[in-house]
Write an enzyme that holds these catalytic residues in place. Structure first.
Site, PDB file in Angstrom:
ATOM      1  N   HIS B 275     -10.594  32.200  -3.550  1.00 10.24           N
ATOM      2  CA  HIS B 275     -10.101  30.660  -3.548  1.00 10.24           C
ATOM      3  C   HIS B 275     -10.302  30.355  -4.944  1.00 10.24           C
ATOM      4  O   HIS B 275     -11.213  29.697  -5.414  1.00 10.24           O
ATOM      5  CB  HIS B 275     -11.126  29.813  -2.759  1.00 10.24           C
ATOM      6  CG  HIS B 275     -11.070  29.941  -1.173  1.00 10.24           C
ATOM      7  ND1 HIS B 275     -12.133  29.512  -0.439  1.00 10.24           N
ATOM      8  CD2 HIS B 275      -9.840  30.384  -0.434  1.00 10.24           C
ATOM      9  CE1 HIS B 275     -11.664  29.816   0.912  1.00 10.24           C
ATOM     10  NE2 HIS B 275     -10.617  30.294   0.897  1.00 10.24           N
ATOM     11  N   THR B 433     -14.391  31.137  -6.838  1.00  9.07           N
ATOM     12  CA  THR B 433     -15.682  30.826  -6.085  1.00  9.07           C
ATOM     13  C   THR B 433     -16.024  31.516  -4.822  1.00  9.07           C
ATOM     14  O   THR B 433     -16.930  31.697  -4.548  1.00  9.07           O
ATOM     15  CB  THR B 433     -15.988  29.324  -6.039  1.00  9.07           C
ATOM     16  OG1 THR B 433     -14.973  28.967  -5.313  1.00  9.07           O
ATOM     17  CG2 THR B 433     -16.250  28.781  -7.183  1.00  9.07           C
ATOM     18  N   HIS B 434     -14.940  32.048  -4.109  1.00 10.86           N
ATOM     19  CA  HIS B 434     -15.257  32.466  -2.843  1.00 10.86           C
ATOM     20  C   HIS B 434     -14.138  33.815  -2.624  1.00 10.86           C
ATOM     21  O   HIS B 434     -12.964  33.796  -2.961  1.00 10.86           O
ATOM     22  CB  HIS B 434     -14.676  31.632  -1.775  1.00 10.86           C
ATOM     23  CG  HIS B 434     -15.375  30.137  -1.761  1.00 10.86           C
ATOM     24  ND1 HIS B 434     -14.431  28.862  -1.536  1.00 10.86           N
ATOM     25  CD2 HIS B 434     -16.684  29.849  -1.929  1.00 10.86           C
ATOM     26  CE1 HIS B 434     -15.298  28.118  -1.776  1.00 10.86           C
ATOM     27  NE2 HIS B 434     -16.604  28.392  -1.845  1.00 10.86           N
ATOM     28  N   MET B 435     -15.014  34.964  -2.007  1.00  7.05           N
ATOM     29  CA  MET B 435     -14.152  36.093  -2.222  1.00  7.05           C
ATOM     30  C   MET B 435     -14.132  37.085  -0.893  1.00  7.05           C
ATOM     31  O   MET B 435     -15.347  36.731  -0.126  1.00  7.05           O
ATOM     32  CB  MET B 435     -14.476  37.044  -3.512  1.00  7.05           C
ATOM     33  CG  MET B 435     -14.273  36.519  -4.803  1.00  7.05           C
ATOM     34  SD  MET B 435     -15.608  36.958  -5.779  1.00  7.05           S
ATOM     35  CE  MET B 435     -16.592  35.602  -5.747  1.00  7.05           C
TER      36      MET B 435
END
Lengths: 113, 498
Positions: B275, B433-435
């Site tokens: 994201h 920030t999100h993976m």
């Protein structure tokens, strides 16, 4: 990776002073922490900052330094924009780090009194 | 918490029933589930344990102590983008905004469309039930108005004026004082990060945590996992023999561990999704003091269906300053008025898929480039963020998009960015920030790394519990979904061991 050489610090310091002309006392601990915690790409970026921007900006008149850096920050090329952004990041961190140290010292002295 | 300390001046050999690699949400939840079954796991964490009172000093110190690579781990590609990961006992939960979202039903449906077996092995009802448990344990509640702070109020006001659906963010906190320092680690210890929730609860049940230890590889005999090989704080070798290994080191570190362990079969490391986020700042006549109030206490959910999720962003002074325009005297003047700036951000559900591989000196290399459709979403997000600012009463908005006006005062001009903003990743200053997705779950061995029961397809007694197993990104903050799925992983381990 070797630590910061004295002249590299001077060049980077010149850059920081152009980005944030207000007084900043960049302490040795800040440089050490920056070197310890930075990943290789950031270290390389900062060295390019020092060698390409810091050394060169120091040769300009004080009035022109800011103009040129500002122009670079809006350059149509990606690399100069990122180099100025990286230097700005370090300048803001240096200022914040110093302010925190000062605050701790201040409150520490109140507690100790 | 039961912390294990090893003499850092020499190598060690240990034995454990279950070893969990990583102490973030995935590792903590898996460890807790395993501990509930009486298996007393050993949790290995690369970072250190931090006392809340030592945290939150300033942005630079927080980044250098709590974040991997000073928050400067970069993807490779046309526009290297930082991806933020925590490196502390508790992982990223120590320095995130404590934002909680349940796994969206439509995302689960997408997963099941791709692999119908997930409908049976990971039914949505089961995920919902476990999510209820997570929400109870972490006291997940909407941010109360009393601690929201002006920045969050402005986002609410802007969304209300634009007619966009919005709400207070539900967060995992207890007794939050609204200090605005979530991303520097809560100095009051009010955030229920993993070190203050799941790991503590797991410790009571017999779990132990070994911090400041770097796991290098999974030891195996080609058929089953035998333990892990690691390096102590002092740089000495550490071998831990274990019956079961659970990898929960993140969607970046977990595939690297698998690859370094000789488990190289695709799609290991492929399918990386994220994201990417963008932010916009705005100047208001009245002070905002973005550092007061809940760091991220309000969100706009009216565009989630488009893959755009908008949040108020609280920064400390150092990080906020880097978002101000100009250098020199102009920057100093802007910093002097920093209290008047608000910051809103948007996370994009990007379709792009990248790859994680082993780079120089065994470090992760993340190749990732946004697609044109992702960039379209990004510029729409910037446009909406600016419009929200103006609708909330901002005098000026700073979109931060190269090639577009540096300063905007009118909504029409802000709308224009949606048509004229550049579709180049280099035009945006984004952060990931999100993976997800680098060891995806699935029943078909050729297209998945782990089975629907979280067990590695090729290696018995090796499990993956983190967001690597998610078949895709979720479009919303994934911590709660990670906790739910990792809980199920831990229960699978317990069941298999029983």
């Amino acid at each position: 990776m070797i630590g910061w050489l004295q002249f590299e610090r001077v060049w980077l310091r010149t850059l920081i002073d152009v980005i944030l002309p207000g007084p900043i006392d960049v302490r040795p601990e800040f440089w050490a922490e920056l070197e310890r915690a930075s990943p290789p790409l950031l270290r390389i970026g900062l060295r390019i900052d020092a060698w390409l921007l810091g050394s060169w900006v120091g040769l300009l008149s004080v009035q022109r330094r800011e103009l040129y850096l500002d122009a670079l920050s809006r350059s149509r090329f990606y690399l100069p924009r990122q180099l100025v952004f990286t230097a700005k990041l370090v300048a803001c961190f240096a200022r914040s780090s110093q302010e925190t140290d000062d605050a701790h010292r201040h409150f520490g002295s109140i507690e100790g009194s | 918490m039961h912390i294990v300390t090893l003499d850092p001046s020499k190598g060690h050999e240990l034995e454990a029933g279950v070893v969990v690699v990583g102490s973030g949400p995935a590792g903590a939840a898996a460890a807790f589930a395993v501990a509930q079954a009486g298996l007393a796991p050993l949790v290995i964490e690369e970072g250190a344990l931090f006392e809340p009172s030592r945290l939150g000093q300033d942005g630079f110190r927080a980044l250098s102590q709590l974040y991997r690579d000073l928050g400067g781990s970069l993807t490779s590609g046309p526009a290297p983008t930082p991806f933020l990961q925590g490196r502390a006992v508790g992982g990223t939960s120590v320095m995130n905004g404590a934002i909680s979202w349940r796994l969206p039903k439509h995302v689960h449906e997408e997963w099941c469309r791709d692999d119908p077996s997930l409908e049976g092995s990971l039914p949505f009802d089961l995920v919902e039930t476990v999510t209820d448990e997570v929400e109870t344990r972490l006291n997940i509640r909407p941010t109360p108005p009393g601690i929201a702070g002006r920045n969050n109020e402005l986002l609410a006001q802007g969304a209300q004026n634009l007619g966009l659906e919005h709400r207070p963010i539900s967060r995992n906190v207890r007794g939050c004082e609204g200090r605005g320092q979530c991303i520097e680690g809560c100095p009051a210890g009010r955030k229920l990060s993993m070190d203050r929730s799941y790991l503590e609860a797991a410790s009571v049940l017999g779990a132990r945590v070994l911090p400041e230890t770097t796991v290098l590889a999974v030891e195996h005999d080609g058929r089953r996992a035998r333990g892990i090989i690691a390096r102590t704080r002092g740089g000495h070798p550490l071998r831990i023999r274990a019956k079961v290994v659970i990898l929960a080191a993140s969607a970046v570190q977990t595939p690297v561990l698998l690859l370094r362990s000789g488990l190289v079969r695709p799609p290991t490391g492929f399918g990386f999704q994220a994201h990417p986020g963008v932010s916009v700042s705005g100047f208001f006549e009245a002070p905002v003091e973005v550092w007061r109030g809940a760091t991220q206490g309000h969100e706009v959910i009216g565009l989630v269906h488009e893959g755009i999720k908008i949040e108020a962003l609280g920064f400390d002074r150092a990080i906020a300053s880097t978002r101000l325009l100009g250098v020199g005297q102009r920057l100093e003047e802007a910093m002097a008025q920093l209290a008047h700036y608000a910051f809103f951000g948007a996370a994009i559900r990007a379709r792009a898929r990248g790859r994680v591989s082993v780079g120089l000196r065994g470090k992760p290399r993340v190749e990732y480039s946004l697609l044109e459709e992702d960039l379209s979403k990004m510029r729409r997000a910037v446009s909406v963020l600016g419009q929200l600012m103006l609708a909330a009463g901002a005098e000026r908005v700073f979109p931060g998009v190269h090639g577009f006006a540096a300063e905007v005062r009118h909504p029409v001009a802000m709308q224009a960015i949606e048509r004229t903003g550049r579709l180049s990743p280099r035009a945006y200053q984004s952060v990931i920030t999100h993976m997800f997705g680098t060891a995806r779950m699935g029943s078909v061995r050729e297209s998945a790394v782990v089975r629907p029961d979280f067990r590695h397809h090729d290696l018995d007694r090796l499990y993956v519990a983190d967001s690597s197993v998610f078949p895709s990104n979720t479009g919303v903050n994934p911590q709660t979904s990670i906790l739910a799925l990792a809980t199920l992983c831990g229960r699978e381990v317990a069941r298999a061991q029983a």
